[in-house]
Design an enzyme around this catalytic site. Structure first.
Site, mmCIF file in Angstrom:
data_model
loop_
_atom_site.group_PDB
_atom_site.id
_atom_site.type_symbol
_atom_site.label_atom_id
_atom_site.label_comp_id
_atom_site.label_asym_id
_atom_site.label_seq_id
_atom_site.Cartn_x
_atom_site.Cartn_y
_atom_site.Cartn_z
ATOM 1 N N LYS A 83 0.845 -1.201 0.000
ATOM 2 C CA LYS A 83 0.000 0.000 0.000
ATOM 3 C C LYS A 83 0.880 1.251 0.000
ATOM 4 C CE LYS A 83 -3.632 2.191 2.725
ATOM 5 N NZ LYS A 83 -4.640 2.038 3.770
ATOM 6 N N GLU A 140 10.579 -4.825 4.445
ATOM 7 C CA GLU A 140 10.649 -6.236 4.066
ATOM 8 C C GLU A 140 10.310 -6.417 2.590
ATOM 9 O OE1 GLU A 140 9.094 -5.006 6.695
ATOM 10 O OE2 GLU A 140 9.108 -6.371 8.407
ATOM 11 N N GLY A 156 -5.044 -2.155 5.077
ATOM 12 C CA GLY A 156 -4.241 -3.288 4.604
ATOM 13 C C GLY A 156 -4.917 -4.627 4.847
ATOM 14 N N ARG A 157 -5.393 -4.844 6.074
ATOM 15 C CA ARG A 157 -5.970 -6.154 6.406
ATOM 16 C C ARG A 157 -7.385 -6.330 5.848
ATOM 17 N NH1 ARG A 157 -4.979 -2.827 10.365
ATOM 18 N NH2 ARG A 157 -6.558 -2.073 11.807
HETATM 19 C C1 G6Q Z 1 -2.649 -4.005 7.855
HETATM 20 C C2 G6Q Z 1 -1.431 -3.402 8.336
HETATM 21 C C3 G6Q Z 1 -0.160 -4.070 7.891
HETATM 22 C C4 G6Q Z 1 0.237 -3.745 6.453
HETATM 23 C C5 G6Q Z 1 1.668 -4.220 6.227
HETATM 24 C C6 G6Q Z 1 2.142 -3.962 4.818
HETATM 25 O O1 G6Q Z 1 -3.743 -3.563 8.061
HETATM 26 O O2 G6Q Z 1 -1.421 -2.051 8.050
HETATM 27 O O3 G6Q Z 1 -0.232 -5.462 8.042
HETATM 28 O O4 G6Q Z 1 -0.637 -4.332 5.546
HETATM 29 O O5 G6Q Z 1 2.510 -3.588 7.122
HETATM 30 O O6 G6Q Z 1 2.075 -2.610 4.491
HETATM 31 P P1 G6Q Z 1 2.229 -2.144 3.015
HETATM 32 O O7 G6Q Z 1 1.118 -2.716 2.216
HETATM 33 O O8 G6Q Z 1 2.189 -0.647 3.045
HETATM 34 O O9 G6Q Z 1 3.552 -2.656 2.521
#
Ligand code: G6Q
Length: 552
Positions: A206, A212, A267-268
């Site tokens: 996102k 990572e 994200g989730r």
């Molecule tokens: C989900 C969180 C978290 C996120 C990851 C990846 O609700 O915000 O799990 O999805 O940290 O983030 P990016 O999509 O920004 O790489």
């Protein structure tokens, strides 16, 4: 002082529980032959039995009083109407719009989000068709046979879980892989059997700043360029899914190969957006639309069914009841379906990242417990591992049992065997085994008095463990969509009762921030003054050993 526990509706449940906690569910079943009929219901193809909870009709009506007192229907309408209910990030929460198959306008900040959503869906559809038909070729003219999604957290768990759950619908000619861990082993082992000329990478992030994901994306690019040393190869082998066009371009991915989504997709909660691209590639766009349609069916149910018949509301309020009144702190997700084996992991993030909060939306500390620990594994493997503690341990655990009526893989009577376990477990967890029953059983085994008395305490099961049973006709894309949406809305309901913002994740941000600081030390000079003695000591030990050859 927070007001939730001062609400008369909260206090009414508390005093009701004082009486009800002395009753065993066995008695509740015995005195009410209509219990199963009244405490089971169906929506969007999911049959839900919640009768094996320590509740009566009165409990349910008190729980709905509480739901009304915390303005659950109003909050639900705020979400669906695009208000910025994610107040700490000042954002709307509109994953429901992503699967709004009616295309009814949904507006936020004065604009309808549906045209944008439909444009991205059309872009996904065209790309999915091109890739699956072989029209889209790799740099050397070969058809793509393997797709590797590189993403973490919300940009990994949803697509991973759904792709696995719908493996039956995957095409044989295209394999989908998921790499999330920054541990080089994950990418290395995934790429070992793959050929760069026939591999496509989806970089899913996102923010497009996640350490990572970017580290793995760079390593994947190097792997590609090692055999196709031309930047033009990247355009044929890398696509991005993100809200951050600038960073995607800076990485070297052609904006033509970028699938956008929006800041109002958490994200989730993002598998319904272009983050679902690996799902669409794996199962085809028609099946992806089915997944969305199933979720939409559940959204419509949640939006319009009366509270007393509303499954996410019922399960959410029962969860609050078990957690805050019955004192149950952990909730197990137990799918009796091998395809759903990642569902516990997925729901662990969805629930714990959403409701693992200690302050209310207004920043006041809560004086009650929020967010249960969510965990689990596919049955019947779990039965041969951790169920012992659920049956006889000292802490009470509630569980959701989930199973399809029809399996995609009917081998002889194996599905009957699987489901026999499912039903037997929920029955045993509810009923337990009394001293008398245990003694009678031991007698039939012909044990002498002394041996019987010695074994007896070990053979008694308290029962009274709450379970919900969810039966799905068959694990199709549509039913899976409904199942996931059910849990999303259950989480929403609980967040509203607890008064927390279920849509931020400052704990995740903290991790990202802290790792960045220490990384500089691992790569440069250690700064012991920055940490406690343990952290500084560990960093120094690690650095000292890194300077020496590893043991063989
Ligand atoms: C989900 C969180 C978290 C996120 C990851 C990846 O609700 O915000 O799990 O999805 O940290 O983030 P990016 O999509 O920004 O790489």
């Amino acid at each position: 002082m927070n007001s939730l526990t001062n609400l008369p509706e909260w206090k009414a449940i508390k005093s009701h529980w004082q009486t009800l906690s002395k009753r065993h569910m066995r008695e509740l079943f015995a005195e009410d032959p209509g219990r199963f009929r009244r405490m089971s219901t169906e929506a969007a193809g999911l049959f839900v039995d919640y009768s094996k909870n320590p509740v009566t009709g009165e409990t349910l009506s008190l729980l709905l009083d509480l739901a009304r007192a915390v303005q659950l229907p109003e909050w639900r309408d705020r979400m669906f109407s695009g208000e910025h209910i994610n107040n700490t990030e000042d954002r709307a929460v509109l994953h429901v719009a992503l699967r709004n198959r009616s295309s009814r306008p949904i507006t936020t900040d004065g604009a309808d989000v549906m045209p944008g959503i439909n444009t991205v869906l059309a872009q996904m559809e065209a790309f999915t068709h091109a890739l699956r038909s072989g029209e889209w070729k790799g740099y050397t003219g070969n058809q793509i046979t393997d797709v590797v999604n590189i993403g973490i957290g919300g940009s990994n768990l949803g697509p991973l879980m759904v792709a696995e759950a719908l493996r039956h619908y995957q095409s044989a000619g295209l394999r989908v892989h998921f790499v999330s861990n920054v541990d080089g082993t994950h990418l290395t082992e995934t790429l070992k059997p793959l050929n760069p000329e026939t591999t496509l990478f989806i970089i899913a992030s996102k923010t497009f700043t996640t350490q990572e994901t970017l580290a793995n994306a760079h390593a994947a690019r190097d792997w590609c360029l090692a055999s196709m040393p031309d930047d033009a190869a990247i355009a044929r082998h890398f696509v991005a899914v993100s809200t951050n066009a600038e960073k995607v371009e800076a990485f070297g991915i052609d904006p033509q190969n970028m699938f956008i989504f929006w800041d109002w997709v958490g994200g989730r909660y993002s598998l319904w957006s272009s983050i679902g691209l690996p799902i669409a590639l794996a199962i085809g766009m028609a099946n992806f639309y089915e997944l969305l349609a199933g979720a939409h069916e559940m959204d419509e149910h949640f939006r319009s069914a009366p509270l007393a018949e509303n499954i996410p509301v019922i399960l959410g309020m029962l969860g609050v009841y078990n957690h805050n009144f019955n004192g149950i702190k952990t909730h197990a997700i137990l799918p009796y379906d091998q395809y759903l084996r990642y569902l516990p992991d997925y729901l662990q993030q969805a629930d714990m990242e959403s409701n693992g909060k200690g302050v209310t939306r207004d920043g006041l500390p809560v004086d009650y417990s929020t967010g249960p620990v969510i965990w689990g594994a596919a049955g019947t493997d779990g039965q041969h591992a951790f169920y012992q503690l659920i049956h006889q341990g000292t802490q009470v655990i509630s569980s959701d049992f989930i199973a399809p009526v029809h399996s995609h893989n009917e081998l002889s009577d194996q599905h009957e065997k699987l489901l026999a376990n499912f039903f037997a477990q929920t029955e045993a967890l509810m009923k337990g085994r009394t001293r008398e029953e245990a003694e009678a059983e031991l007698r039939t085994q012909g044990l002498g008095d002394e041996a019987r008395q010695a074994l007896l305490p070990h053979k008694v099961f308290p029962g009274n463990r709450p379970t919900n049973s969810i039966l799905i006709d068959k694990l199709t894309p549509r039913r899976l969509g409904a199942l996931i949406a059910l849990y999303e809305h259950k989480i929403f309901v609980q967040g509203v009762v607890w008064g927390v913002n279920s849509y931020d994740q400052w704990g995740v941000e903290l991790g990202k921030q802290l790792a960045g600081v220490i990384l500089k030390e691992l790569e440069g000079d250690a700064r012991p003054e920055l940490h406690d003695a343990s952290t500084s000591g560990l960093v120094a030990h690690f650095k000292a050993l890194r300077g020496k050859p590893a043991a063989e």
